[in-house]
Motif scaffolding. Structure first.
Motif, PDB file in Angstrom:
ATOM      1  N   GLY A 174     126.288  25.213  -1.233  1.00 13.36           N
ATOM      2  CA  GLY A 174     125.824  23.956  -1.793  1.00 13.36           C
ATOM      3  C   GLY A 174     126.587  22.740  -1.318  1.00 13.36           C
ATOM      4  O   GLY A 174     126.742  21.772  -2.049  1.00 13.36           O
ATOM      5  N   GLY A 175     127.072  22.782  -0.098  1.00 10.07           N
ATOM      6  CA  GLY A 175     127.734  21.607   0.450  1.00 10.07           C
ATOM      7  C   GLY A 175     129.243  21.717   0.543  1.00 10.07           C
ATOM      8  O   GLY A 175     129.914  20.735   0.821  1.00 10.07           O
ATOM      9  N   GLU A 176     129.786  22.887   0.314  1.00 14.14           N
ATOM     10  CA  GLU A 176     131.227  23.113   0.500  1.00 14.14           C
ATOM     11  C   GLU A 176     131.579  22.733   1.935  1.00 14.14           C
ATOM     12  O   GLU A 176     130.916  23.170   2.869  1.00 14.14           O
ATOM     13  N   VAL A 177     132.599  21.912   2.112  1.00 15.11           N
ATOM     14  CA  VAL A 177     132.933  21.469   3.457  1.00 15.11           C
ATOM     15  C   VAL A 177     134.340  21.850   3.901  1.00 15.11           C
ATOM     16  O   VAL A 177     134.785  21.428   4.953  1.00 15.11           O
ATOM     17  N   SER A 178     135.025  22.646   3.130  1.00 17.62           N
ATOM     18  CA  SER A 178     136.335  23.126   3.543  1.00 17.62           C
ATOM     19  C   SER A 178     136.144  24.223   4.593  1.00 17.62           C
ATOM     20  O   SER A 178     135.528  25.256   4.331  1.00 17.62           O
ATOM     21  N   ARG A 179     136.645  23.962   5.793  1.00  9.82           N
ATOM     22  CA  ARG A 179     136.486  24.921   6.894  1.00  9.82           C
ATOM     23  C   ARG A 179     137.021  26.304   6.512  1.00  9.82           C
ATOM     24  O   ARG A 179     136.365  27.319   6.749  1.00  9.82           O
ATOM     25  N   GLU A 180     138.184  26.352   5.914  1.00 15.00           N
ATOM     26  CA  GLU A 180     138.772  27.647   5.566  1.00 15.00           C
ATOM     27  C   GLU A 180     137.953  28.367   4.501  1.00 15.00           C
ATOM     28  O   GLU A 180     137.748  29.569   4.572  1.00 15.00           O
ATOM     29  N   ARG A 181     137.462  27.644   3.522  1.00 10.99           N
ATOM     30  CA  ARG A 181     136.631  28.263   2.473  1.00 10.99           C
ATOM     31  C   ARG A 181     135.330  28.789   3.061  1.00 10.99           C
ATOM     32  O   ARG A 181     134.887  29.888   2.730  1.00 10.99           O
ATOM     33  N   LEU A 182     134.719  28.017   3.951  1.00 10.66           N
ATOM     34  CA  LEU A 182     133.490  28.465   4.602  1.00 10.66           C
ATOM     35  C   LEU A 182     133.741  29.721   5.439  1.00 10.66           C
ATOM     36  O   LEU A 182     132.935  30.644   5.442  1.00 10.66           O
ATOM     37  N   ARG A 183     134.872  29.746   6.147  1.00 12.92           N
ATOM     38  CA  ARG A 183     135.222  30.942   6.930  1.00 12.92           C
ATOM     39  C   ARG A 183     135.366  32.165   6.031  1.00 12.92           C
ATOM     40  O   ARG A 183     134.889  33.252   6.368  1.00 12.92           O
ATOM     41  N   GLN A 184     136.028  31.984   4.898  1.00 10.28           N
ATOM     42  CA  GLN A 184     136.222  33.103   3.973  1.00 10.28           C
ATOM     43  C   GLN A 184     134.886  33.598   3.428  1.00 10.28           C
ATOM     44  O   GLN A 184     134.639  34.804   3.356  1.00 10.28           O
ATOM     45  N   ILE A 185     134.010  32.688   3.073  1.00  3.84           N
ATOM     46  CA  ILE A 185     132.681  33.063   2.586  1.00  3.84           C
ATOM     47  C   ILE A 185     131.934  33.822   3.674  1.00  3.84           C
ATOM     48  O   ILE A 185     131.299  34.850   3.418  1.00  3.84           O
ATOM     49  N   GLY A 186     132.008  33.345   4.901  1.00  4.70           N
ATOM     50  CA  GLY A 186     131.342  34.013   6.014  1.00  4.70           C
ATOM     51  C   GLY A 186     131.898  35.400   6.280  1.00  4.70           C
ATOM     52  O   GLY A 186     131.151  36.355   6.486  1.00  4.70           O
ATOM     53  N   ARG A 187     133.226  35.515   6.261  1.00  5.21           N
ATOM     54  CA  ARG A 187     133.844  36.839   6.475  1.00  5.21           C
ATOM     55  C   ARG A 187     133.461  37.815   5.374  1.00  5.21           C
ATOM     56  O   ARG A 187     133.187  38.986   5.632  1.00  5.21           O
ATOM     57  N   ASP A 188     133.459  37.335   4.138  1.00  5.64           N
ATOM     58  CA  ASP A 188     133.058  38.189   3.015  1.00  5.64           C
ATOM     59  C   ASP A 188     131.609  38.649   3.183  1.00  5.64           C
ATOM     60  O   ASP A 188     131.295  39.818   2.958  1.00  5.64           O
ATOM     61  N   ALA A 189     130.744  37.723   3.576  1.00  8.12           N
ATOM     62  CA  ALA A 189     129.333  38.074   3.772  1.00  8.12           C
ATOM     63  C   ALA A 189     129.182  39.104   4.875  1.00  8.12           C
ATOM     64  O   ALA A 189     128.417  40.058   4.748  1.00  8.12           O
ATOM     65  N   LEU A 190     129.919  38.934   5.957  1.00  4.69           N
ATOM     66  CA  LEU A 190     129.823  39.874   7.068  1.00  4.69           C
ATOM     67  C   LEU A 190     130.351  41.249   6.669  1.00  4.69           C
ATOM     68  O   LEU A 190     129.751  42.270   7.009  1.00  4.69           O
ATOM     69  N   SER A 191     131.419  41.277   5.901  1.00  2.00           N
ATOM     70  CA  SER A 191     131.987  42.576   5.503  1.00  2.00           C
ATOM     71  C   SER A 191     131.104  43.290   4.488  1.00  2.00           C
ATOM     72  O   SER A 191     131.177  44.511   4.354  1.00  2.00           O
ATOM     73  N   HIS A 192     130.240  42.555   3.789  1.00  2.00           N
ATOM     74  CA  HIS A 192     129.336  43.165   2.820  1.00  2.00           C
ATOM     75  C   HIS A 192     127.911  43.301   3.334  1.00  2.00           C
ATOM     76  O   HIS A 192     127.017  43.707   2.585  1.00  2.00           O
TER      77      HIS A 192
END
Length: 64
Positions: free
Chosen positions: A40-58
């Motif tokens: 929903g508009g999160e713009v923290s690069r590190e937070r987005l990376r973590q969300i992406g990594r979590d999605a990929l691992s699941h």
């Protein structure tokens, strides 16, 4: 709608997270992209990376 700077950030994070995903595995990339967009508009690069990594691992095994 996202501004051009946010789109560039989202694309860069998606590319970085999915760099290990084989090119033919569109499902995994799509899954990661949808999870990143759900922020929903999160713009923290590190937070987005973590969300992406979590999605990929699941992601279902056939997508990794």
């Amino acid at each position: 709608m996202f501004d051009t700077a946010t789109i560039a950030l989202l694309r860069a994070v998606l590319d970085q997270v999915c760099e290990s995903v084989l090119g033919g595995q569109i499902g995994a990339r799509t899954h990661v992209a949808s999870k990143i967009l759900e922020t929903g508009g999160e713009v923290s690069r590190e937070r987005l990376r973590q969300i992406g990594r979590d999605a990929l691992s699941h992601a279902p095994t056939m997508w990794r």
